[in-house]
Design a protein around this motif. Structure first.
Motif, PDB file in Angstrom:
ATOM      1  N   GLU A 156      10.235  -1.374  -1.241  1.00 39.50           N
ATOM      2  CA  GLU A 156      10.340  -0.651   0.027  1.00 39.50           C
ATOM      3  C   GLU A 156      11.787  -0.225   0.229  1.00 39.50           C
ATOM      4  O   GLU A 156      12.695  -1.070   0.338  1.00 39.50           O
ATOM      5  CB  GLU A 156       9.877  -1.540   1.182  1.00 39.50           C
ATOM      6  N   GLY A 167       9.385   3.623   6.002  1.00 36.69           N
ATOM      7  CA  GLY A 167       8.083   3.591   5.331  1.00 36.69           C
ATOM      8  C   GLY A 167       8.049   4.176   3.941  1.00 36.69           C
ATOM      9  O   GLY A 167       6.969   4.388   3.384  1.00 36.69           O
ATOM     10  N   ILE A 257       5.833   6.745  -2.288  1.00 29.21           N
ATOM     11  CA  ILE A 257       4.830   6.598  -1.231  1.00 29.21           C
ATOM     12  C   ILE A 257       5.516   6.645   0.128  1.00 29.21           C
ATOM     13  O   ILE A 257       6.573   6.043   0.327  1.00 29.21           O
ATOM     14  CB  ILE A 257       4.073   5.258  -1.386  1.00 29.21           C
ATOM     15  N   LYS A 258       4.900   7.352   1.047  1.00 32.27           N
ATOM     16  CA  LYS A 258       5.399   7.415   2.425  1.00 32.27           C
ATOM     17  C   LYS A 258       4.278   6.962   3.363  1.00 32.27           C
ATOM     18  O   LYS A 258       3.209   7.559   3.417  1.00 32.27           O
ATOM     19  CB  LYS A 258       5.832   8.845   2.795  1.00 32.27           C
ATOM     20  N   ASN A 259       4.535   5.838   4.046  1.00 35.41           N
ATOM     21  CA  ASN A 259       3.587   5.313   5.024  1.00 35.41           C
ATOM     22  C   ASN A 259       4.093   5.623   6.432  1.00 35.41           C
ATOM     23  O   ASN A 259       5.230   5.270   6.771  1.00 35.41           O
ATOM     24  CB  ASN A 259       3.417   3.801   4.862  1.00 35.41           C
ATOM     25  N   THR A 260       3.258   6.271   7.206  1.00 33.77           N
ATOM     26  CA  THR A 260       3.638   6.640   8.575  1.00 33.77           C
ATOM     27  C   THR A 260       2.586   6.124   9.547  1.00 33.77           C
ATOM     28  O   THR A 260       1.413   6.515   9.452  1.00 33.77           O
ATOM     29  CB  THR A 260       3.758   8.169   8.718  1.00 33.77           C
ATOM     30  N   ARG A 267      -2.919   4.657   9.908  1.00 34.04           N
ATOM     31  CA  ARG A 267      -1.691   4.900   9.163  1.00 34.04           C
ATOM     32  C   ARG A 267      -1.923   6.053   8.208  1.00 34.04           C
ATOM     33  O   ARG A 267      -2.959   6.142   7.552  1.00 34.04           O
ATOM     34  CB  ARG A 267      -1.300   3.657   8.379  1.00 34.04           C
ATOM     35  N   GLU A 269      -0.822   7.890   4.763  1.00 34.12           N
ATOM     36  CA  GLU A 269      -0.121   7.642   3.504  1.00 34.12           C
ATOM     37  C   GLU A 269      -0.055   8.929   2.699  1.00 34.12           C
ATOM     38  O   GLU A 269      -1.066   9.575   2.436  1.00 34.12           O
ATOM     39  CB  GLU A 269      -0.816   6.557   2.684  1.00 34.12           C
ATOM     40  N   ARG A 271       1.400  10.299  -0.986  1.00 33.33           N
ATOM     41  CA  ARG A 271       1.782   9.698  -2.261  1.00 33.33           C
ATOM     42  C   ARG A 271       1.994  10.791  -3.306  1.00 33.33           C
ATOM     43  O   ARG A 271       1.189  11.721  -3.420  1.00 33.33           O
ATOM     44  CB  ARG A 271       0.680   8.731  -2.719  1.00 33.33           C
TER      45      ARG A 271
END
Length: 302
Positions: A156, A167, A257-260, A267, A269, A271
Motif C-alpha cells: 500500500e 488507496g 490498484i486504486k481503491n476509493t 468501494r 476499485e 486496476r
C-alpha cells in the motif's frame, strides 16, 4: 493394418501421497512452513508396440487367413495400452506468509523437487524407445522442474490526503523456474517401426545461449555443441530419456490498484495490470530431432 487395443487386465491408476511439515509463527503476522511432500503413482497408462520389429521382422507379420476382417492383410504396429507405468515425486517446500499489516503483505514459496516416471501423460501415445524394455525409458518427467520460486504481495503506497491520493496499491507476482527436461529423437522409424529412437552422443552435452545460426532474432542456439549428437542408425541410442534440461522461465507481472470508498459498504476499485514488465525473453524447448538440434525459439508473449 495398425490396430490399437487395451490389455484385458487393465487396472485403474491411483496415487498415494504423504507429507511431513513444520509450521512456525515467527511474529504476530509472519509464519514459515517447511515440509517434505511425496507422491507415488501406480498402474499408470503406458503404451507398448507388441509388433515392434526384431532384426527387421515383425513378430506378427499379417492377419490370419481365417480372420473375419481383412484376412492375410499385413500388420504394422500393434499399440496396446497397459497399466504398468509408475511415477514418483519428492519435494522440499518452503513457504513464508506475511498477513496484511502496516500496508504490506506477501506470500513466498520455494520448491526443490524431482519427478520420475516412465511416460508423463495419460494419452501420450507410443513414446517409449524400446517396447521390450520399458524400464529403459524411466527418467525425469517431462514436466519436472528442479527449482521453482514464486512471490506475490500487496504494498500500500504511503500516500495520504484526499480520496485521490489515498488507496493506491502495488501488487507484484514473480515467478522463477528452472527448465524442463528435453528428450531428443532421430527420424529413424525403420529399426523399431516407430520414430521413437533416441540418438547417441559422443560426450557431455553443453547448453547455453548464443546467437542463432539461422540469423533469426526470435531464435537462439541452446545446444552449444550439436555435433556431439549422431544418428547411430539401426540401433538404440546411448542417450537417456530427459537427461538434458531445457531453458528456464522467469517472469514479473505487476498490478497498480486504486481503491476509493464510495459509501460505508461500497468501494470502487480501478486496476491496471502489466505483464512481463521486465521484458524478459523466455525461450521454448530447442528442436528435438537429430540433424536440426540446437535452436530454441522465443515463447509468444501477450
Amino acid at each position: 493394418v495398425s490396430p490399437t487395443s487395451i490389455i484385458s487386465n487393465y487396472r485403474n491408476d491411483y496415487a498415494q501421497s504423504w507429507n511431513f511439515n513444520i509450521q512456525q509463527q515467527l511474529a504476530s503476522n509472519l509464519s514459515l512452513m517447511i515440509g517434505y511432500f511425496g507422491v507415488k503413482g501406480t498402474d499408470l497408462n503406458i503404451e507398448r508396440n507388441y509388433n515392434q520389429l526384431i532384426n527387421g521382422v515383425r513378430p506378427y507379420p499379417a492377419l490370419s487367413l481365417n480372420s473375419p476382417i481383412d484376412p492375410g492383410k499385413p500388420l504394422g504396429n500393434i499399440v496396446v495400452m497397459e497399466s504398468d507405468g509408475n511415477s514418483s515425486y519428492n519435494a522440499l517446500w518452503l513457504t513464508a506468509t506475511k498477513r496484511f499489516s502496516k500496508g504490506f503483505q506477501f506470500n513466498a514459496s520455494y520448491t526443490f523437487s524431482k519427478s520420475i516416471d516412465d511416460n508423463s501423460r495419460t494419452a501420450q501415445g507410443l513414446v517409449i524407445q524400446n517396447s521390450y524394455n520399458v524400464r529403459g525409458d524411466r527418467g525425469l518427467s517431462d514436466f519436472d522442474a528442479r527449482h521453482r520460486f514464486s512471490l506475490n504481495g500487496i504494498y500500500e503506497l504511503p500516500f495520504h490526503g484526499n480520496r485521490f491520493f489515498e488507496g493506491w496499491q502495488l501488487a507484484p507476482i514473480v515467478t522463477l523456474q528452472s527448465g524442463n527436461p528435453i528428450s531428443f529423437k532421430t527420424s529413424n522409424n525403420s529399426f523399431t517401426g516407430a520414430a521413437t529412437l533416441r540418438p547417441s552422443v559422443l560426450g557431455p552435452v553443453q547448453t547455453g545461449f548464443s546467437p542463432a545460426t539461422n540469423g533469426n532474432a526470435t531464435f537462439v542456439t541452446y545446444i552449444q555443441n550439436p555435433s556431439v549428437f549422431y544418428d547411430q542408425g539401426n540401433a538404440f541410442g546411448n542417450l537417456g530419456r530427459n537427461v538434458i534440461i531445457g531453458p528456464g522461465f522467469s517472469n514479473v507481472d505487476i498490478a497498480l490498484i486504486k481503491n476509493t470508498p464510495i459509501h460505508e459498504n461500497v468501494r470502487l476499485e480501478i486496476r491496471a495490470d502489466a505483464f512481463d514488465v521486465l521484458n524478459h525473453t523466455n525461450f521454448g524447448q530447442p528442436v528435438l530431432t537429430v540433424g536440426k538440434i540446437g535452436r530454441a525459439s522465443c515463447r509468444e508473449r501477450v
